[in-house]
Design an enzyme around this catalytic site. Structure first.
Site, PDB file in Angstrom:
ATOM      1  N   GLY A   1       3.475   0.524  -6.890  1.00  0.00           N
ATOM      2  CA  GLY A   1       3.481   0.103  -8.279  1.00  0.00           C
ATOM      3  C   GLY A   1       2.295   0.482  -9.129  1.00  0.00           C
TER       4      GLY A   1
ATOM      5  CD  GLU B   1       6.738  -0.873   0.383  1.00  0.00           C
ATOM      6  OE1 GLU B   1       7.131  -1.161  -0.760  1.00  0.00           O
ATOM      7  OE2 GLU B   1       7.220  -1.364   1.405  1.00  0.00           O
ATOM      8  N   PRO B   2       2.937   3.303  -2.279  1.00  0.00           N
ATOM      9  CG  PRO B   2       1.042   4.680  -2.146  1.00  0.00           C
ATOM     10  CD  PRO B   2       1.809   3.637  -1.381  1.00  0.00           C
ATOM     11  N   GLY B   3       4.454   5.270  -4.818  1.00  0.00           N
ATOM     12  CA  GLY B   3       5.318   6.416  -5.069  1.00  0.00           C
ATOM     13  C   GLY B   3       4.744   7.213  -6.223  1.00  0.00           C
TER      14      GLY B   3
ATOM     15  NE  ARG C   1       9.602   7.798 -15.444  1.00  0.00           N
ATOM     16  CZ  ARG C   1       8.674   7.593 -16.349  1.00  0.00           C
ATOM     17  NH1 ARG C   1       8.268   8.578 -17.129  1.00  0.00           N
ATOM     18  NH2 ARG C   1       8.137   6.403 -16.474  1.00  0.00           N
TER      19      ARG C   1
ATOM     20  CE1 TYR D   1      13.702   2.780 -15.684  1.00  0.00           C
ATOM     21  CE2 TYR D   1      12.904   5.008 -15.341  1.00  0.00           C
ATOM     22  CZ  TYR D   1      13.570   3.890 -14.879  1.00  0.00           C
ATOM     23  OH  TYR D   1      14.079   3.895 -13.614  1.00  0.00           O
TER      24      TYR D   1
ATOM     25  CB  CYS E   1      27.470  15.995 -26.311  1.00  0.00           C
ATOM     26  SG  CYS E   1      27.642  17.771 -26.312  1.00  0.00           S
ATOM     27  CD  GLU E   2      24.973  10.147 -23.665  1.00  0.00           C
ATOM     28  OE1 GLU E   2      24.146   9.259 -23.950  1.00  0.00           O
ATOM     29  OE2 GLU E   2      25.676  10.126 -22.663  1.00  0.00           O
TER      30      GLU E   2
ATOM     31  CE1 TYR F   1      10.926   5.861  -8.606  1.00  0.00           C
ATOM     32  CE2 TYR F   1       8.739   6.076  -9.585  1.00  0.00           C
ATOM     33  CZ  TYR F   1       9.579   5.542  -8.626  1.00  0.00           C
ATOM     34  OH  TYR F   1       9.067   4.682  -7.681  1.00  0.00           O
TER      35      TYR F   1
HETATM   36  C1  LIG Z   1       9.987   1.596  -6.217  1.00  0.00           C
HETATM   37  C2  LIG Z   1       9.303   0.925  -5.097  1.00  0.00           C
HETATM   38  C3  LIG Z   1       8.036   1.358  -4.685  1.00  0.00           C
HETATM   39  C4  LIG Z   1       7.266   2.454  -5.378  1.00  0.00           C
HETATM   40  O1  LIG Z   1       6.868   2.115  -6.660  1.00  0.00           O
HETATM   41  P1  LIG Z   1       5.877   3.088  -7.452  1.00  0.00           P
HETATM   42  O2  LIG Z   1       5.755   2.480  -8.781  1.00  0.00           O
HETATM   43  O3  LIG Z   1       6.519   4.427  -7.507  1.00  0.00           O
HETATM   44  O4  LIG Z   1       4.591   3.117  -6.718  1.00  0.00           O
HETATM   45  C5  LIG Z   1       7.476   0.756  -3.582  1.00  0.00           C
HETATM   46  N1  LIG Z   1       8.118  -0.248  -2.914  1.00  0.00           N
HETATM   47  C6  LIG Z   1       9.332  -0.679  -3.288  1.00  0.00           C
HETATM   48  C7  LIG Z   1       9.980  -1.762  -2.513  1.00  0.00           C
HETATM   49  C8  LIG Z   1       9.971  -0.119  -4.385  1.00  0.00           C
HETATM   50  O5  LIG Z   1      11.164  -0.571  -4.761  1.00  0.00           O
END
Ligand SMILES: *Cc1c(COP(=O)(O)O)cnc(C)c1O
Length: 421
Positions: free
Chosen positions: A239, A275-277, A314, A318, A346-347, A375
């Site tokens: 997050g 869990e960084p994405g 996105r 968002y 077409c939107e 994303y």
């Molecule tokens: C989406 C998600 C993440 C990653 O979030 P980021 O904002 O990309 O870091 C980690 N854990 C869980 C359970 C998620 O749903």
């Protein structure tokens, strides 16, 4: 910091000119930098050291096999949210012991897949899921290591669609009910409670909500231990936000986030998982697109690109901001003019930016959407029968196509017309 910089008047990914990739593969395309992915992963491992830890990359942010192979080879774990992502992580060579399985709706099928294939832990999000997992594991003669995802009722202060830690969100069990649910888990066969999981949302730009959540997790750890549960692992979710606009103040750094983790839960003797994405993949990617037309409207000019909302959703989903830059370096302090930057779909929602000040652009020019690694490609669709956008990975002075653009024949072949038509 990333590795997309102008050099000799051309935007490069590491040592490769984006214009050269465009000439080779056509537009639009996503382009990722190995060096940036690697750097961002290391920022987290350094921030958490010397605590025992595992950085589990959130596969949903960018799930290409080559990216997973790269991060996996550095030692990263993976956070998956579906059987499909589990398969991707395994196909990329990541061992089951480094894969955590999150998500509110794991099916029994997906549980079987992960149990038989090997899994570090399931992050269980509800009592029905807990009971289902117990039944599936028992039927296989296996034991499922689990954490329970608690919902700390903390306001992540982010976009409503990606806030997950408030009591009205569908995620986790209310933290107040945790003792009850852990007691049930301890009684059930086929599951082994190893820790606690929390994830409060995405694109957080302040540390304060994390602090609130992690302090609650620390209290819960002590309470559960007092009741005899062997809490030895804390999964603190992902997050951490990224700067989408160069002009804005920057979100907290992984180092500060790591210090916060040490301060809040560091003395519990637990192994830490995060869990960084987005922070790993977001600024490691750009979407490169070509200007099809410049259309002079009555009160504004439209920049019509060959990328659209199906390639990068996105902004329309968002209201997200992406910096858009010309691939050919503009003259410093040269003239700018406002454009509405749009795609061909077409939107009206197919709008990337309104009244965005950009240097004068012309038909055929290339532009890059920055911070598009997370994303981006994973949310792409074939809406308007537009082929899925290809993905490119750069490493120093070479690049590889890591997902090719499908041909129209391939797209049509997936449909079938019943014989009675
Ligand atoms: C989406 C998600 C993440 C990653 O979030 P980021 O904002 O990309 O870091 C980690 N854990 C869980 C359970 C998620 O749903």
């Amino acid at each position: 910091m990333d590795h997309f910089l102008y050099r000799d008047g051309q935007l490069h990914a590491e040592d490769v000119a984006l214009a050269d990739i465009a000439a080779a593969v056509g537009t639009p395309f996503y382009c990722y930098s190995s060096a940036t992915l690697t750097r961002h992963y290391h920022l987290f491992t350094e921030a958490l050291s010397p605590l025992p830890h595992l950085v589990c990359f959130a596969v949903k942010s960018l799930s290409n096999l080559a990216v997973l192979r790269l991060l996996g080879s550095l030692g990263a774990g993976m956070d998956v949210v579906s059987g499909g992502e589990y398969r991707r992580a395994r196909a990329a060579g990541v061992p089951g012991e480094r894969i955590v399985f999150s998500g509110v709706g794991k099916t029994r099928e997906e549980m079987r897949l992960a149990l038989t294939g090997g899994i570090r832990q399931f992050n269980v999000e509800s009592e029905p899921e807990l009971r289902a997992l117990s039944a599936v594991a028992t039927s296989l003669g296996l034991t499922a290591p689990i954490t329970i995802r608690v919902n700390p009722d903390v306001d992540a202060r982010t976009h409503a669609k990606i806030a997950t830690g408030k009591k009205e969100n569908k995620f986790g069990i209310p933290i107040a009910r945790a003792p009850e649910v852990y007691a049930e888990a301890a009684r059930l066969p086929g599951v082994d409670v190893v820790g606690i999981d929390v994830h409060i949302g995405s694109q957080l730009t302040e540390l304060e909500p994390f602090e609130q959540a992690y302090l609650k997790v620390a209290d819960l750890t002590r309470a559960l231990r007092a009741e005899g549960h062997d809490i030895r692992r804390l999964d603190l979710g992902g997050g951490l936000g990224i700067p989408y606009a160069r002009s804005n103040s920057a979100p907290p750094l992984p180092l500060d986030y790591g210090a916060l983790i040490k301060r809040t839960v560091g003395d519990l003797g637990c192994e830490i998982e995060i869990e960084p994405g987005r922070l790993i993949s977001g600024n490691a990617g750009v979407l490169v697109s070509r200007v099809i037309y410049v259309k002079n409207g009555e009160d504004r000019d439209f920049l019509i690109l060959d990328a659209a909302m199906n390639d990068l959703v996105r902004p329309s989903m968002y209201d997200a901001h992406h910096d858009i830059v010309p691939v050919t370096e503009p003259v410093p302090a040269g003239p700018v003019q406002p454009y509405d930057v749009v795609g061909p779909v077409c939107e009206t929602g197919d709008t990337f930016a309104k009244a965005r000040d950009l240097p004068m652009l012309a038909e055929g020019d290339l532009v890059a959407f920055r911070s598009a690694g997370a994303y981006g490609a994973v949310m792409a669709s074939e809406y308007n029968s537009r082929p899925l956008v290809p993905e490119i990975l750069v490493n120093k002075d070479h690049f590889a196509v890591i997902r090719r653009r499908p041909t129209f024949d391939e797209m049509l072949e997936r449909d079938s017309i019943p014989e009675w038509l």
